[in-house]
Design an enzyme around this catalytic site. Structure first.
Site, PDB file in Angstrom:
ATOM      1  N   CYS A  29      12.350  31.944  30.604  1.00  0.00           N
ATOM      2  CA  CYS A  29      12.578  31.701  29.179  1.00  0.00           C
ATOM      3  C   CYS A  29      14.073  31.481  28.937  1.00  0.00           C
ATOM      4  CB  CYS A  29      12.084  32.884  28.365  1.00  0.00           C
ATOM      5  SG  CYS A  29      12.564  32.792  26.632  1.00  0.00           S
TER       6      CYS A  29
ATOM      7  N   LYS B 202      -6.427  -8.041  -2.724  1.00  0.00           N
ATOM      8  CA  LYS B 202      -7.545  -7.926  -3.661  1.00  0.00           C
ATOM      9  C   LYS B 202      -7.890  -9.309  -4.193  1.00  0.00           C
ATOM     10  CE  LYS B 202      -5.852  -3.418  -5.088  1.00  0.00           C
ATOM     11  NZ  LYS B 202      -5.212  -2.611  -6.145  1.00  0.00           N
TER      12      LYS B 202
ATOM     13  N   ASP C  25       2.213   4.889   0.096  1.00  0.00           N
ATOM     14  CA  ASP C  25       1.731   6.058   0.827  1.00  0.00           C
ATOM     15  C   ASP C  25       1.929   7.318  -0.008  1.00  0.00           C
ATOM     16  OD1 ASP C  25       0.626   7.500   2.818  1.00  0.00           O
ATOM     17  OD2 ASP C  25       2.341   7.411   4.167  1.00  0.00           O
TER      18      ASP C  25
ATOM     19  N   CYS D  24      15.510  34.592  26.609  1.00  0.00           N
ATOM     20  CA  CYS D  24      15.642  35.989  27.043  1.00  0.00           C
ATOM     21  C   CYS D  24      15.659  36.169  28.553  1.00  0.00           C
ATOM     22  CB  CYS D  24      14.522  36.829  26.439  1.00  0.00           C
ATOM     23  SG  CYS D  24      12.912  36.455  27.148  1.00  0.00           S
TER      24      CYS D  24
ATOM     25  N   LYS E 195       0.860  -1.175   0.000  1.00  0.00           N
ATOM     26  CA  LYS E 195       0.000   0.000   0.000  1.00  0.00           C
ATOM     27  C   LYS E 195       0.902   1.233   0.000  1.00  0.00           C
ATOM     28  CE  LYS E 195      -4.078   1.916   2.279  1.00  0.00           C
ATOM     29  NZ  LYS E 195      -3.639   3.296   2.408  1.00  0.00           N
TER      30      LYS E 195
HETATM   31  S1  IVH Z   1      -6.761  -0.074  -4.470  1.00  0.00           S
HETATM   32  C1  IVH Z   1     -11.095   0.209  -5.184  1.00  0.00           C
HETATM   33  N1  IVH Z   1      -4.217  -0.579  -4.270  1.00  0.00           N
HETATM   34  O1  IVH Z   1      -4.857   3.471  -0.517  1.00  0.00           O
HETATM   35  C2  IVH Z   1      -9.715   0.111  -4.657  1.00  0.00           C
HETATM   36  N2  IVH Z   1      -5.048   1.378  -3.225  1.00  0.00           N
HETATM   37  O2  IVH Z   1      -6.849   3.483   1.593  1.00  0.00           O
HETATM   38  C3  IVH Z   1      -9.008   1.365  -4.708  1.00  0.00           C
HETATM   39  N3  IVH Z   1      -3.327   2.764  -2.186  1.00  0.00           N
HETATM   40  O3  IVH Z   1      -7.184   5.520  -2.128  1.00  0.00           O
HETATM   41  C4  IVH Z   1      -7.685   1.353  -4.098  1.00  0.00           C
HETATM   42  N4  IVH Z   1      -1.625   1.490  -2.704  1.00  0.00           N
HETATM   43  O4  IVH Z   1      -4.666   5.952  -2.556  1.00  0.00           O
HETATM   44  C5  IVH Z   1      -5.221   0.263  -3.942  1.00  0.00           C
HETATM   45  N5  IVH Z   1      -1.968  -1.094  -4.232  1.00  0.00           N
HETATM   46  C6  IVH Z   1      -2.949  -0.290  -3.908  1.00  0.00           C
HETATM   47  C7  IVH Z   1      -2.744   0.896  -3.190  1.00  0.00           C
HETATM   48  C8  IVH Z   1      -3.815   1.695  -2.861  1.00  0.00           C
HETATM   49  C9  IVH Z   1      -2.007   2.609  -2.120  1.00  0.00           C
HETATM   50  C10 IVH Z   1      -4.071   3.895  -1.593  1.00  0.00           C
HETATM   51  C11 IVH Z   1      -5.017   4.570  -2.550  1.00  0.00           C
HETATM   52  C12 IVH Z   1      -6.376   4.409  -1.922  1.00  0.00           C
HETATM   53  C13 IVH Z   1      -6.020   4.236  -0.489  1.00  0.00           C
HETATM   54  C14 IVH Z   1      -7.127   3.518   0.246  1.00  0.00           C
END
Ligand code: IVH
Length: 688
Positions: free
Chosen positions: A414, A296, A124, A417, A122
């Site tokens: 402080c 997913k 950032d 000063c 994920k």
């Molecule tokens: S899928 C319908 N895959 O995480 C699914 N999101 O907390 C849409 N993000 O808005 C998101 N890496 O900005 C997906 N490999 C990844 C991701 C990812 C980062 C972020 C994205 C999303 C947020 C959700």
């Protein structure tokens, strides 16, 4: 409403407010002030309360928003398919529940078990939707509220990772590719170094740097920023392109996109959790920030059947990482003095790597935080860095404490000063009372002193004040009025020609006579804004009268609550009263004011309301007036008995519209309100 409903409703209102604020900080260019984990906790609390009290769900509930509304600066773009968010899993059980839900929802036949998921880091950063028409990049939009984002097409065209033309032999007529814009850690460090070298603000973290860089109105600035992109999802697609998530990733790679190299197909819960642990261990060493793993369901036919609930798909979940922690030693506790004199303790730490970043300092917030956690110099502490926020001290490792180090004595003086520092009655902040004498506060205070609504000295902008302070040419307000003795030193400076120095000195001379309210405002007393300064000036007429009253109150040590009555200014409450007393009884401030009074002449506030053709009328000023500032115009109108309002309503009697008036002028026309231009206004003044 029952008592518990009232409590829940109050809490929900607070949560809506707080989450909206955190969203704005997070999605805007600003620095977030809570950790992701704390933010998630607020969202969960909100969801739980709503579940328990469905009748109390607010119209502005955070659960109804995916992100924040798009900023007004860019034109808006509706997403052909909404950009969803993800539900979160915080532990192994949550992940197992996710698999269970999928299996139950689809009634997955035994031969298809266990379920296969695509596990992806994920990233950032911030999500982006790219629309390709016949293989050509047509437009690009940020997520915004999920339905409507900002049109950032021009900026996106400057990102190397994003192809202008898809490298597919048969590109579909419409293909919306979605993914994450991010900044790599080394690029982020280099950008901050450049920012610092140019005297510009540092970004708090790579995510903010990426957001700030993408949302530049000038695309040539975005072009200079090292932005990157990973594709991981899609929106509208005019043809079916594949039947699994993994095949879609392959296809997007062939189309010219970068796909994260760490993505992996995992079969069942155990394999998925093993992937999570592996990534968590590698996380710090990765060249970009990740804050979890996304799982997913791999089969797209299953994704379609699973669909979505509210703002998130049923076929995906984000498994968040815990904040990264490390153990280190507190070498010292330093006190920093902020603009308003707040003394903030900072722990100087033995350098330690937390989440790939070397941490050497952590804020200790205030006196109470140190006492509560019992943090002492020499202690071993657990520090935590949660993605984007400044490092925090989580706790002291008491087992590692050797001997009996003394409790940290929070200073009452402080450190910059030497003025007396006082603790706020309504909070935990200790504040230096040195005001203009304190060098830490001086530059910013002097900038305030010469600002428009205060002494309004033209030609003495922020940069010049900073230069003059740094060189010691000015340290107190009175020094500004002695600059005429420094002509030689001034004209020597770069960009300060003889002409401009003469102009500046003339502007300063013009302010030797100054109205009492401007002085009161210019002193930068806490809680004393323009209108309070005016109220005080109106009530006391002279500085001497105000000072005498404050001194008398402080001598008698009257209870703060009674001050309000004694001060006899209806609009002034106990907080302002206490701030006034603290300021005017501080010897340093008294000396600064006495010195200033040797240079300037105070005009006592003569405030006699005349009867005039605008007596009792409600007036609004808008646009730019050529012959006087808006402040002056409003003051003159008040003197003629008018009441000033800041916005147009049906109650408004008269609008004075200067050059470039916009919205208010339109609104006045709609409401059929009398409008006068500057010439008319000057003629009115001349009649009285
Ligand atoms: S899928 C319908 N895959 O995480 C699914 N999101 O907390 C849409 N993000 O808005 C998101 N890496 O900005 C997906 N490999 C990844 C991701 C990812 C980062 C972020 C994205 C999303 C947020 C959700």
């Amino acid at each position: 409403m029952t008592a518990s409903e009232t409590i829940a409703a109050t809490r929900l209102a607070q949560l809506a407010h707080d989450i909206a604020r955190h969203n704005a900080l997070y999605h805007g260019n600003d620095t977030p002030d809570i950790s992701d984990a704390d933010y998630d906790a607020l969202v969960r609390e909100n969801a739980l309360l709503e579940q328990q009290h469905p009748q109390l769900v607010r119209a502005d509930s955070p659960s109804r928003l995916v992100g924040v509304v798009p900023s007004a600066r860019f034109s808006k773009q509706r997403h052909a398919r909404p950009m969803l968010s993800l539900d979160n899993a915080f532990n192994d059980a949550d992940v197992a529940d996710f698999f269970d839900r999928v299996v139950k929802f689809l009634r997955v036949p035994v031969q298809d078990l266990p379920v296969v998921v695509m596990a992806e880091p994920k990233i950032d950063g911030l999500s982006l939707s790219l629309r390709y028409e016949h293989g050509q990049l047509a437009s690009a939009a940020t997520r915004g509220d999920g339905e409507e984002g900002e049109d950032v097409t021009a900026n996106v065209r400057t990102i190397c990772d994003i192809p202008q033309i898809l490298t597919l032999t048969h590109a579909p007529a419409i293909f919306e590719v979605r993914g994450e814009v991010y900044m790599a850690k080394p690029d982020f460090a280099a950008l901050n170094a450049t920012q610092a070298a140019h005297g510009e603000k540092n970004f708090a973290n790579p995510r903010n740097a990426a957001a700030g860089s993408l949302r530049q109105l000038d695309a040539s600035i975005t072009a200079k920023r090292p932005l990157r992109f990973f594709a991981y999802a899609w929106g509208e697609v005019s043809a079916e392109l594949a039947d699994t998530q993994s095949a879609m990733l392959d296809l997007m790679q062939r189309a010219g996109f970068s796909i994260n190299p760490l993505v992996r197909l995992c079969t069942g819960v155990a394999e998925t959790l093993a992937y999570y642990s592996e990534l968590d261990a590698r996380r710090a060493a990765l060249p970009y920030d990740i804050d979890g793993v996304v799982y997913k369901v791999n089969r797209l036919d299953w994704q379609n059947r699973l669909g979505q609930v509210a703002r998130a798909p049923r076929w995906a979940i984000a498994h968040k990482f815990a904040a990264e922690q490390a153990t280190t030693r507190v070498d010292a506790i330093d006190i920093q003095v902020g603009r308003t004199g707040a003394l903030t303790p900072v722990a100087r730490l033995q350098p330690v790597t937390v989440g790939g970043v070397v941490v050497t300092n952590a804020t200790l917030h205030n006196e109470d935080f140190i006492a509560e956690k019992d943090i002492r110099i020499g202690d071993t502490v657990v520090v935590q860095r949660a993605g984007d926020v400044i490092p925090q001290v989580v706790r002291v490792v008491l087992e590692s404490r050797t001997g009996a180090p003394p409790v940290y004595p929070f200073p009452h003086i402080c450190p910059v000063c030497g003025s007396h520092a006082e603790r706020e009655t309504d909070g935990a902040i200790m504040r230096c009372t040195g005001g203009l004498v304190c060098t830490a506060q001086r530059t910013l205070r002097l900038r305030h002193f010469v600002s428009r609504a205060a002494f309004d000295i033209e030609g003495l902008g922020d940069k010049r004040i900073e230069e003059l302070c740094a060189d010691g040419l000015i340290t107190t307000p009175a020094d500004i009025f002695r600059l005429h003795c420094q002509v030689a030193a001034l004209t020597k400076r770069d960009g300060w020609g003889g002409q401009s120095v003469n102009k500046l000195l003339a502007a300063i001379e013009a302010r030797r006579h100054i109205a009492l309210d401007r002085l009161l405002y210019g002193l930068g007393i806490r809680h004393v804004g323009e209108s309070t300064a005016r109220d005080l000036a109106k009530a006391y007429g002279t500085l001497g009268a105000l000072q005498a009253t404050l001194q008398a109150i402080s001598n008698e040590r009257t209870d703060i609550k009674n001050i309000q009555a004694e001060i006899s200014v209806a609009q002034i409450g106990p907080v302002v009263a206490a701030a006034l007393i603290a300021f005017f009884t501080e010897p340093h401030n008294q000396a600064v004011i006495a010195d200033l009074l040797t240079e300037i002449t105070l005009e006592d506030y003569i405030y006699e309301v005349q009867t005039s053709e605008i007596s009792g009328k409600i007036m609004v000023f808008t646009g730019t007036l050529e012959h006087m500032t808006r402040d002056e115009a409003e003051a003159r109108a008040e003197r003629l008995g008018a009441k000033i309002a800041k916005s147009i309503s049906s109650k408004t009697d008269l609008l004075v519209a200067g050059a470039a008036a916009g919205f208010k002028l339109k609104k006045a026309a709609e409401l059929d309100i009398a409008v006068m231009d500057e010439t008319g206004w000057l003629a009115l003044l001349a009649r009285h």
